[in-house]
Design an enzyme around this catalytic site. Sequence first.
Site, PDB file in Angstrom:
ATOM      1  N   THR A 134       9.848  49.756  -1.269  1.00 44.90           N
ATOM      2  CA  THR A 134      11.130  50.346  -0.266  1.00 44.90           C
ATOM      3  C   THR A 134      10.919  51.405   0.184  1.00 44.90           C
ATOM      4  O   THR A 134      10.131  52.560  -0.162  1.00 44.90           O
ATOM      5  CB  THR A 134      12.274  50.048  -1.099  1.00 44.90           C
ATOM      6  OG1 THR A 134      13.179  50.440   0.041  1.00 44.90           O
ATOM      7  CG2 THR A 134      12.252  50.562  -2.096  1.00 44.90           C
ATOM      8  N   ASP A 135      11.368  51.728   1.488  1.00 47.89           N
ATOM      9  CA  ASP A 135      11.568  52.983   2.089  1.00 47.89           C
ATOM     10  C   ASP A 135      12.558  53.754   1.329  1.00 47.89           C
ATOM     11  O   ASP A 135      12.365  55.086   1.643  1.00 47.89           O
ATOM     12  CB  ASP A 135      11.701  52.929   3.461  1.00 47.89           C
ATOM     13  CG  ASP A 135      13.118  52.380   3.919  1.00 47.89           C
ATOM     14  OD1 ASP A 135      14.051  51.833   2.987  1.00 47.89           O
ATOM     15  OD2 ASP A 135      13.498  52.074   5.183  1.00 47.89           O
ATOM     16  N   GLU A 136      13.469  53.274   0.582  1.00 46.35           N
ATOM     17  CA  GLU A 136      14.326  54.032  -0.061  1.00 46.35           C
ATOM     18  C   GLU A 136      13.772  55.000  -1.101  1.00 46.35           C
ATOM     19  O   GLU A 136      14.614  56.122  -1.302  1.00 46.35           O
ATOM     20  CB  GLU A 136      15.402  53.358  -0.775  1.00 46.35           C
ATOM     21  CG  GLU A 136      16.005  52.409  -0.018  1.00 46.35           C
ATOM     22  CD  GLU A 136      17.266  51.529  -0.192  1.00 46.35           C
ATOM     23  OE1 GLU A 136      18.013  52.216  -1.148  1.00 46.35           O
ATOM     24  OE2 GLU A 136      17.931  50.965   0.368  1.00 46.35           O
ATOM     25  N   TYR A 160      18.743  52.307  -8.120  1.00 45.07           N
ATOM     26  CA  TYR A 160      17.823  51.214  -7.245  1.00 45.07           C
ATOM     27  C   TYR A 160      16.633  52.043  -6.994  1.00 45.07           C
ATOM     28  O   TYR A 160      15.556  51.698  -7.247  1.00 45.07           O
ATOM     29  CB  TYR A 160      18.566  50.400  -6.111  1.00 45.07           C
ATOM     30  CG  TYR A 160      17.320  49.579  -5.513  1.00 45.07           C
ATOM     31  CD1 TYR A 160      16.624  48.718  -5.825  1.00 45.07           C
ATOM     32  CD2 TYR A 160      17.289  50.216  -3.974  1.00 45.07           C
ATOM     33  CE1 TYR A 160      15.601  47.962  -4.943  1.00 45.07           C
ATOM     34  CE2 TYR A 160      16.280  49.612  -3.276  1.00 45.07           C
ATOM     35  CZ  TYR A 160      15.655  48.521  -3.882  1.00 45.07           C
ATOM     36  OH  TYR A 160      14.535  47.947  -3.019  1.00 45.07           O
ATOM     37  N   LYS A 164      12.665  51.896  -8.338  1.00 43.13           N
ATOM     38  CA  LYS A 164      11.551  51.479  -7.469  1.00 43.13           C
ATOM     39  C   LYS A 164      10.710  52.640  -7.250  1.00 43.13           C
ATOM     40  O   LYS A 164       9.303  52.380  -7.535  1.00 43.13           O
ATOM     41  CB  LYS A 164      12.154  51.158  -6.109  1.00 43.13           C
ATOM     42  CG  LYS A 164      12.979  49.821  -6.116  1.00 43.13           C
ATOM     43  CD  LYS A 164      12.066  48.478  -6.336  1.00 43.13           C
ATOM     44  CE  LYS A 164      11.025  48.083  -5.309  1.00 43.13           C
ATOM     45  NZ  LYS A 164      10.443  46.932  -5.549  1.00 43.13           N
TER      46      LYS A 164
HETATM   47  P1  NAD Z   1      15.823  39.662  -3.791  1.00 38.34           P
HETATM   48  O1  NAD Z   1      16.969  40.269  -4.836  1.00 38.34           O
HETATM   49  O2  NAD Z   1      16.509  38.585  -2.979  1.00 38.34           O
HETATM   50  O3  NAD Z   1      15.015  38.829  -4.943  1.00 38.34           O
HETATM   51  C1  NAD Z   1      14.351  39.005  -5.819  1.00 38.34           C
HETATM   52  C2  NAD Z   1      13.959  38.225  -6.893  1.00 38.34           C
HETATM   53  O4  NAD Z   1      13.397  38.716  -8.076  1.00 38.34           O
HETATM   54  C3  NAD Z   1      14.974  37.154  -7.171  1.00 38.34           C
HETATM   55  O5  NAD Z   1      14.218  35.757  -6.968  1.00 38.34           O
HETATM   56  C4  NAD Z   1      15.268  37.288  -8.791  1.00 38.34           C
HETATM   57  O6  NAD Z   1      15.557  36.117  -9.292  1.00 38.34           O
HETATM   58  C5  NAD Z   1      13.634  37.728  -9.103  1.00 38.34           C
HETATM   59  N1  NAD Z   1      13.650  38.487 -10.272  1.00 38.34           N
HETATM   60  C6  NAD Z   1      14.610  39.672 -10.576  1.00 38.34           C
HETATM   61  N2  NAD Z   1      14.009  40.025 -11.748  1.00 38.34           N
HETATM   62  C7  NAD Z   1      13.064  39.431 -12.426  1.00 38.34           C
HETATM   63  C8  NAD Z   1      12.299  39.524 -13.380  1.00 38.34           C
HETATM   64  N3  NAD Z   1      12.339  40.311 -14.351  1.00 38.34           N
HETATM   65  N4  NAD Z   1      11.248  38.570 -13.551  1.00 38.34           N
HETATM   66  C9  NAD Z   1      11.002  37.733 -12.568  1.00 38.34           C
HETATM   67  N5  NAD Z   1      11.576  37.617 -11.557  1.00 38.34           N
HETATM   68  C10 NAD Z   1      12.783  38.515 -11.409  1.00 38.34           C
HETATM   69  O7  NAD Z   1      15.146  40.549  -3.374  1.00 38.34           O
HETATM   70  P2  NAD Z   1      14.284  40.798  -1.853  1.00 38.34           P
HETATM   71  O8  NAD Z   1      15.372  41.455  -1.114  1.00 38.34           O
HETATM   72  O9  NAD Z   1      13.564  39.558  -1.767  1.00 38.34           O
HETATM   73  O10 NAD Z   1      13.222  41.667  -2.505  1.00 38.34           O
HETATM   74  C11 NAD Z   1      12.088  41.607  -2.702  1.00 38.34           C
HETATM   75  C12 NAD Z   1      11.181  42.869  -2.890  1.00 38.34           C
HETATM   76  O11 NAD Z   1      11.071  43.652  -1.728  1.00 38.34           O
HETATM   77  C13 NAD Z   1      11.959  43.674  -3.941  1.00 38.34           C
HETATM   78  O12 NAD Z   1      11.045  44.319  -4.727  1.00 38.34           O
HETATM   79  C14 NAD Z   1      12.702  44.751  -3.204  1.00 38.34           C
HETATM   80  O13 NAD Z   1      12.717  45.980  -3.917  1.00 38.34           O
HETATM   81  C15 NAD Z   1      11.663  44.922  -2.173  1.00 38.34           C
HETATM   82  N6  NAD Z   1      12.167  45.359  -0.643  1.00 38.34           N
HETATM   83  C16 NAD Z   1      13.447  44.705  -0.262  1.00 38.34           C
HETATM   84  C17 NAD Z   1      13.793  45.025   1.204  1.00 38.34           C
HETATM   85  C18 NAD Z   1      14.929  44.396   1.618  1.00 38.34           C
HETATM   86  O14 NAD Z   1      15.466  44.584   2.794  1.00 38.34           O
HETATM   87  N7  NAD Z   1      15.509  43.260   1.241  1.00 38.34           N
HETATM   88  C19 NAD Z   1      13.047  46.007   1.991  1.00 38.34           C
HETATM   89  C20 NAD Z   1      12.096  46.725   1.381  1.00 38.34           C
HETATM   90  C21 NAD Z   1      11.581  46.209   0.088  1.00 38.34           C
HETATM   91  O1  DAU Z   2      15.722  50.044   3.150  1.00 43.31           O
HETATM   92  C1  DAU Z   2      14.932  49.112   2.251  1.00 43.31           C
HETATM   93  C2  DAU Z   2      16.038  48.418   1.297  1.00 43.31           C
HETATM   94  O2  DAU Z   2      17.052  47.986   2.187  1.00 43.31           O
HETATM   95  C3  DAU Z   2      15.879  47.577   0.337  1.00 43.31           C
HETATM   96  O3  DAU Z   2      15.157  48.429  -0.427  1.00 43.31           O
HETATM   97  C4  DAU Z   2      16.857  47.101  -0.436  1.00 43.31           C
HETATM   98  O4  DAU Z   2      16.514  46.153  -1.253  1.00 43.31           O
HETATM   99  C5  DAU Z   2      17.759  46.398   0.440  1.00 43.31           C
HETATM  100  O5  DAU Z   2      19.048  46.055  -0.206  1.00 43.31           O
HETATM  101  C6  DAU Z   2      18.319  47.381   1.663  1.00 43.31           C
HETATM  102  O6  DAU Z   2      19.275  48.545   1.040  1.00 43.31           O
HETATM  103  P1  DAU Z   2      20.442  49.123   1.846  1.00 43.31           P
HETATM  104  O7  DAU Z   2      21.447  49.639   1.025  1.00 43.31           O
HETATM  105  O8  DAU Z   2      19.952  49.960   3.214  1.00 43.31           O
HETATM  106  O9  DAU Z   2      21.099  47.550   2.553  1.00 43.31           O
HETATM  107  P2  DAU Z   2      22.558  46.942   2.482  1.00 43.31           P
HETATM  108  O10 DAU Z   2      22.358  45.701   3.213  1.00 43.31           O
HETATM  109  O11 DAU Z   2      23.052  47.063   1.048  1.00 43.31           O
HETATM  110  O12 DAU Z   2      23.053  47.923   3.196  1.00 43.31           O
HETATM  111  C7  DAU Z   2      22.954  48.184   4.575  1.00 43.31           C
HETATM  112  C8  DAU Z   2      23.877  49.489   5.332  1.00 43.31           C
HETATM  113  O13 DAU Z   2      25.040  48.749   5.463  1.00 43.31           O
HETATM  114  C9  DAU Z   2      23.837  50.371   4.280  1.00 43.31           C
HETATM  115  O14 DAU Z   2      24.126  51.790   4.897  1.00 43.31           O
HETATM  116  C10 DAU Z   2      25.290  50.157   3.500  1.00 43.31           C
HETATM  117  C11 DAU Z   2      26.048  49.574   4.554  1.00 43.31           C
HETATM  118  N1  DAU Z   2      27.007  48.469   4.309  1.00 43.31           N
HETATM  119  C12 DAU Z   2      26.452  47.305   3.270  1.00 43.31           C
HETATM  120  C13 DAU Z   2      27.393  46.446   2.630  1.00 43.31           C
HETATM  121  C14 DAU Z   2      26.650  45.382   1.690  1.00 43.31           C
HETATM  122  C15 DAU Z   2      28.287  48.480   4.766  1.00 43.31           C
HETATM  123  O15 DAU Z   2      28.711  49.100   5.540  1.00 43.31           O
HETATM  124  N2  DAU Z   2      29.084  47.404   4.104  1.00 43.31           N
HETATM  125  C16 DAU Z   2      28.846  46.466   3.275  1.00 43.31           C
HETATM  126  O16 DAU Z   2      29.561  45.647   2.834  1.00 43.31           O
END
Ligand code: NAD
Ligand code: DAU
Length: 356
Positions: A134-136, A160, A164
């Site tokens: 992630t970019d975080e 989180y 990561k």
């Molecule tokens: P998600 O939470 O939707 O899915 C995570 C999956 O991993 C789930 O299916 C869960 O059951 C599985 N999991 C959790 N713990 C596990 C374990 N110990 N062993 C096996 N499986 C396990 O997450 P996502 O949004 O699909 O993100 C996937 C990856 O991409 C993550 O590594 C996250 O950090 C990264 N990422 C997410 C975003 C985003 O915006 N969602 C952006 C950048 C990077």
């Molecule tokens: O940047 C990549 C990341 O983006 C991933 O690594 C994470 O897995 C993914 O969850 C996401 O993180 P954020 O914290 O940015 O995403 P989230 O959707 O939780 O929130 C997006 C923005 O919206 C953040 O500034 C918080 C705000 N927010 C979120 C929720 C859930 C609200 O204002 N209200 C809400 O109820």
Amino acid sequence: MANTILVTGGAGFIGSNFILQWLEAEQGGVVNVDKLTYAGNPENLRDADPARHLLVQGDIGDTDLVSCLLAEHRPVAVLNFAAESHVDRSIHGPADFIETNVLSTFRLLESVRAYWLELEPEARTAFRFLHVSTDEVFGSLGPEDPAFSESTPYAPNSPYSASKAASDHLVRAWHHTYGLPVLTTNCSNNYGPFQFPEKLIPLMILNALEGRPLPVYGDGLNVRDWLYVGDHCAAIRRVLKDGRTGETYNIGGCNEQKNIDVVNLVCALLDELSPRSDGRSYREQITFVKDRPGHDRRYAIDARKMESEFGWRPAETFASGLRKTLQWYLSHPDWVNNIKNGTYREWVRQNYAERN
Ligand code: NAD
Ligand code: DAU
């Protein structure tokens, strides 16, 4: 099956989108190891061809299971999507994040290293471990700061992002010390089908349709760089194919948006696609609530390396991707209803009750 890949966390949001895209675009089988936490949903993979996709419920930290799967299926690559992924949950309960994102990733790396060492020389050279991050991990930007590049120092701020960042460092070390052929991608905020409605965009869609408040944290001026999930998956396929081992690749949408603008856009699209019965705008449901502790102000990705090395660019605009996403949620009421079980309701109560 020849050219099998092992995907972890493939029943989650990005992993399931990746598997469906992979099966469409590439040859070979997919073994998908997923713990099926609250975020893992086998329904996401209903359209995956069972002759080419095998879902195994298990933990990436279960060395015996992972070693058996590697020995049996002989994958040419392992792609690690598995993680605890929600920042707010990491604030309420960081332990699961350390357990999965740090310790289980370490155990996975060790299982993969043992497998890789036993491969024949040609297969060993071709093998890849791709870690999805992630970019975080780069922390928070000020309004005038340049976007995160691959050389931006790590400065994670939440449990989180710290977990990561730790996993990224382990992956880097397993390359530097043991020579494991790794690739790491750091991506910005994804949105699209199958996203669990704890994240901003699907939460707003579901709350809007249920007539509930749309809870915007703080002043709503935090900025995220949004990328359609299909574009992220295409970028990962490209890095897997042509990425240089040991390198990291930043993937982003070149699409910085303030949260309040995102929520307004969701409302405007819903007003068009599924108008409220009283004819008023969903915008009336927007409510500003207590901020997330330690809330990162701004993320932005400099994806020039992806563009210069691979010619990769997002195919979707925010307008086209968001419209597709809303249409998907509106046309999958069964998926949505199945998600709204006790676990989900309990999370909503826990996270939002205290903000009002
Ligand atoms: P998600 O939470 O939707 O899915 C995570 C999956 O991993 C789930 O299916 C869960 O059951 C599985 N999991 C959790 N713990 C596990 C374990 N110990 N062993 C096996 N499986 C396990 O997450 P996502 O949004 O699909 O993100 C996937 C990856 O991409 C993550 O590594 C996250 O950090 C990264 N990422 C997410 C975003 C985003 O915006 N969602 C952006 C950048 C990077
Ligand atoms: O940047 C990549 C990341 O983006 C991933 O690594 C994470 O897995 C993914 O969850 C996401 O993180 P954020 O914290 O940015 O995403 P989230 O959707 O939780 O929130 C997006 C923005 O919206 C953040 O500034 C918080 C705000 N927010 C979120 C929720 C859930 C609200 O204002 N209200 C809400 O109820």
